[in-house]
Design an enzyme around this catalytic site. Structure first.
Site, PDB file in Angstrom:
ATOM      1  N   SER A 187      39.816  -8.881  27.575  1.00 26.82           N
ATOM      2  CA  SER A 187      38.897  -9.657  28.232  1.00 26.82           C
ATOM      3  C   SER A 187      38.672  -9.715  29.689  1.00 26.82           C
ATOM      4  CB  SER A 187      38.810 -11.217  27.599  1.00 26.82           C
ATOM      5  OG  SER A 187      37.693 -11.872  28.001  1.00 26.82           O
ATOM      6  N   SER A 188      39.040 -10.919  30.524  1.00 21.78           N
ATOM      7  CA  SER A 188      39.243 -10.768  31.780  1.00 21.78           C
ATOM      8  C   SER A 188      40.376  -9.781  32.252  1.00 21.78           C
ATOM      9  CB  SER A 188      39.252 -12.197  32.562  1.00 21.78           C
ATOM     10  OG  SER A 188      39.509 -12.388  33.730  1.00 21.78           O
TER      11      SER A 188
END
Length: 298
Positions: A141-142
């Site tokens: 994700s991030s």
């Protein structure tokens, strides 16, 4: 008989305690050099590291932290088997998302998150005599977004990368933040569409001035049912990294490495591959064994 059983049990307990006492653990490193954004570093060094060990930098997603990501993944278990070192950093800003948007973090040595992360690598190489030719990065994700950024910004540091459910390097450039709550949603929504040449130029603008060396071997994973960082972002990463490596699509390998996953091979498959995970949402689970093979550690 009872005495013999007691002695055997006592010996077994002592053996377990001795093993536990010698077992490696995730250790906080409070001072690893310049750390302008206040990141936290946790490192895992196996009891029997390889000579000149490889290093994997593993990056958590928003709302997460390094120790939590260490528990979610099998990298430390595999480190015990193969002798490499893992680093599990933590971001404490903007819902614990990595800064992949600000000018400072998207500039090499710009005093953003990327500066602190690069210094964790430098510290580990120096302190643990790690092999500078075997430095790898992965994240979800991030963390997958930051995997893209670090691979573009520090191609002279990282040899290979594996990004899960991320976006192309520079996709969030100029956004007011990097979290789902603060960022411009256009990038995560798959609305930032560029040509391969434009993505390549954006990535190379982050690299050292005049750099003409190799870029990390790159693999990227995305779920078709991702509603947070939508599926079109896989296509933009494909443009960027196939362009950086100058490779064209060759074939699909279905049900690879799992049923419903499709491996898209570019060139001879040694510089760039992408994985489409049918029906998988946010995020694609880490495929640690595939990562280690991609990194050349197994």
């Amino acid at each position: 008989m009872v005495s013999s059983m007691f002695s055997t049990s006592f010996a077994a307990v002592i053996s377990v305690l001795a093993t536990a006492a010698n077992a490696a653990s995730l250790v906080a490193v409070p001072d690893f050099g310049s750390n302008p954004t206040g990141l936290e570093m946790n490192i895992y060094v196996p009891d029997t590291p390889a000579a000149n060990p490889a290093v994997i930098l593993a990056l958590h997603g928003c709302l997460g932290n390094g120790p939590g990501y260490a528990q979610m993944t099998r990298y430390n278990e595999l480190a015990d088997q193969h002798g490499f070192i893992t680093i599990f950093p933590s971001s404490k800003n903007d819902s614990n998302c990595w800064d992949v948007a600000s000018a400072s973090s998207l500039a090499r040595d710009g005093q953003g998150d990327t500066t602190g992360l690069a210094n964790m690598i430098a510290y580990t190489i120096q302190t643990h005599n790690a092999d500078p030719a075997k430095i790898f990065v992965t994240g979800s994700s991030s963390g997958g977004m930051m995997t893209n950024v670090l691979s573009a910004m520090y191609p002279d540091i990282f040899s290979a990368a594996s990004a899960y459910s991320g976006v192309a390097a520079g996709c969030l450039a100029g956004s007011p933040g990097s979290s789902p709550f603060s960022a411009d949603p256009a990038c995560a929504d798959g609305q930032i569409i560029k040509s391969a040449d434009q993505w390549v130029q954006q990535a190379k603008a982050m690299s050292p001035a005049g750099y003409d060396g190799a870029y990390p071997r790159f693999q990227t994973w995305h779920g078709t049912a991702d509603s947070l960082v939508t599926y079109p972002n896989l296509g933009e990463q494909i443009k960027q990294w196939s362009g950086i490596h100058g490779v064209c699509f060759q074939r699909n390998n279905t049900d690879t490495p799992l049923s419903g996953y499709t491996q898209m091979t570019y060139g001879d498959g040694t510089a760039f591959v992408a994985y489409s995970a049918e029906g998988v949402g946010h995020v694609v689970p880490a495929q640690e064994d595939v990562d280690l093979k991609w990194f050349g550690l197994t």
